[in-house]
Write an enzyme that holds these catalytic residues in place. Sequence first.
Site, short mmCIF file in Angstrom:
data_model
loop_
_atom_site.label_atom_id
_atom_site.label_comp_id
_atom_site.label_asym_id
_atom_site.label_seq_id
_atom_site.Cartn_x
_atom_site.Cartn_y
_atom_site.Cartn_z
N HIS A 433 80.79 1.29 76.51
CA HIS A 433 79.68 1.53 77.62
C HIS A 433 79.70 0.35 78.71
O HIS A 433 79.54 0.77 79.92
CB HIS A 433 78.31 1.66 76.84
CG HIS A 433 77.18 1.55 77.83
ND1 HIS A 433 76.58 0.41 78.27
CD2 HIS A 433 76.45 2.44 78.20
CE1 HIS A 433 75.39 0.71 79.14
NE2 HIS A 433 75.50 2.18 79.21
N CYS A 763 92.20 12.60 83.35
CA CYS A 763 90.90 11.83 83.84
C CYS A 763 90.53 10.60 82.87
O CYS A 763 89.51 9.92 83.11
CB CYS A 763 89.59 12.81 83.85
SG CYS A 763 89.00 13.44 82.24
#
Length: 800
Positions: A433, A763
């Site tokens: 994160h 990606c």
Amino acid sequence: MNNPIFCVPFSKLRLKDIPRIGGKNAALGEMFSRLKARGIPVPDGFAVTTQAYWSFVEANGLRQIIKDNLRDLDVEDAGGLASRGKAIREAFMSGEMPEKVAREILKGYASLSQRLNCRTADVAVRSSATAEDLPTVSFAGQQETYLHVQGEDMLIDAVRKCFASLFTDRAIAYRVANGFDHLKVALSAGVQQMVRSDIGAAGVMFTLHTETGFPDVILVNASYGLGESVVKGLVNPDQYLVHKPTMAKGFRSVIEHRLGNKHKKIIYAQPAAHRLMTADGMTKTVSIDAKDRVRWVLNDEEVLQLAKWGVEIEKYFSQTAKSKRPMDIEWAKDGKSGKLFIVQARPETVASQKSKAFMETYRLKAAARPILQGVAVGQKIGAGKARLLKSAKEMNRFKPGEVLVAHMTDPDWVPVMKQAAAIVTEEGGRTCHAAIVSRELGVPCVVGVPGAMQKLKDGMDVTVSAEHGEEGYIYAGILPFDIKRTPLKRPSGLKTQVMINVGNPDIAFENAVLPVDGVGLARMEFILNEHVKIHPLAALSPSKVGNRERDLIHKLSLGYRNPKEYFVSVLAEGIAKIAAAFYDKPVIVRTSDFKTNEYANLIGGKLFEPTEANPMLGWRGASRYYDPSYRPAFALECEALRCVREVFGLSNVIVMIPFCRTVEEAKQVLGVMRENGLRRGVKGLQIYMMVEIPSNVILAEEFAKYFDGFSIGSNDLTQLTLGVDRDSALVRHLYDERNPAVKSLISAVIRSAKKSKTKIGICGQAPSDYPEFAKFLVQEGIDSMSLNPDTAMAIMKRLK
């Protein structure tokens, strides 16, 4: 002066008249004469010319007073500047308006009143300096404006005050900074019919994005009452963004609504009939009713009307200047008639001047020994006082510009992450994160730093360097570093499309300057967490959650009919900002890929989310969308996506489904999407699938029957191929996208995609981190790769 002209009606003014009426009045005259016929309403008025100003100066002996007071002025001496400016203004206010000038002003006022069919017109008196509102320099706000001026005595008083305001402290300092001679700048006063926005609304409109200079949007600010409340920053107004290209195609492209606090407004004062008031005593500030603060000032029809006028005004002034002229425009809404008016326009001179030709790279200026080492994220350097926080509950201890040091972060930490000079975490890898969010915020970050909370002391000065690529370092003290600007020139002859990963809508316009082929991954999770904040099932059933959560949901959804409308609108607008930034290049939007523990962190989420032992491999991605317990929530995502494509007209959005384990899951998800108005192939809709599970590779040709394209998620594919928890520091050394097993699967899926004529890109993190991996992908024939914005140019240059 030979035959001086002291007053000229707007109908006879043009841009060429700036030397005698200033930039503001010249623009008003041009619009009144040329744009009114195009349906843009501009209130009537006249200009008191600079010849009137110089006549006033000479008649009262003010030239020498100006010279004496501004001789040897040091504008850095605030006290000296204030006293000198005050002396000049007092001299102006003690002066008498020459009889011939006063006579012409009152004659012009009588003529305006006659045109408006009234005895004494209610007017605004606005300052218009000759060095103001130029294409590259704006003196907007340096002089004064007087509103609700009525009657001959008040008008003369207001014009005198405007003349004096040429010597406000800020105007004096601004002229010095921009090299203007005080005695070669004159002031014209514009006298314009008042729009009754005191009982209506007013605001400002820009024909570009003011923070980034992005040219394809109109930004509209709006608040109740007279426009001075917005211009002078008295309130935080409502904000709307309109996308120009899709609006031009007939779409209702209001792609952002932001509700302001609007706690005060400026309205007309109500003087006693027998009492004469000066020009600055005709308005007052009052509080706005609580119920009106949470209502939108404008509806979408009004926003779009203003935006269309803004486009026309920009187009006209650009054609006149024979160069692009973004505009700063003031508007007003008459509370009696409900009609909108344009009351001012000037060239925008800040955001439009920003260079879009360079990017920045960071380098330490001197060698130093690091005290800690970890995984680098962001390729930047940041420095400040270390602030050690044990949990998000301690965020109130954090001050902007400090270095955030934590064990790890989750979405609750984003408010302080946005303010940090740099971020250091003990746990996590390149795809945790803290790493993902710091990249999107453009904040340097070093993750996976064992012992950071022990070795770093709260309040100590540190420098955090992520400049080296893979390895990041923390140094004691504030170290000097260089920032290099690199031209944003796309290399010629690239065989592979280069796209970027974007999750934060607020930085989309900033990233739009990159010469890339679109967005290969727009993460819906960031929008849900940072903008929407409410769990979708809680938005559908707010009565089921606890009192605290219900109150939060109520506050967030103020201005909307219900929490469901709020959820869909805010999600749609977040997606739309990213799609608009890169229009009409493809923008691949991945539907939500939170895990159960992450969904639970949304407001009201704990009520609706199960507890899983291993959320990474649990109820996530496609398996949620068709599940009866989550299906209504996925319907909200579909509604938002349909709004983006069909209401806003952003048909460049491609929808991508994550973590689709089986072909049967693919069929079920597509079925649910069809039920919610997203049918593959209809209205040009393309649907892609993430390739991040070995089953996706093994059955690629079967999956290709149901999807228009694939995008390799190398992060999860590596994790699931090697059986490694990518966030575990204990086995982080085994996590490597360059492992032969991972590369073998990637090669295989590219071959399968080519065989089935399915588009394929990547990606995941690997090509951003490893240039050799990017070259490998090109050699394998991949169609596109999506990189982090901070690495795109460097990798692009190595792909030739």
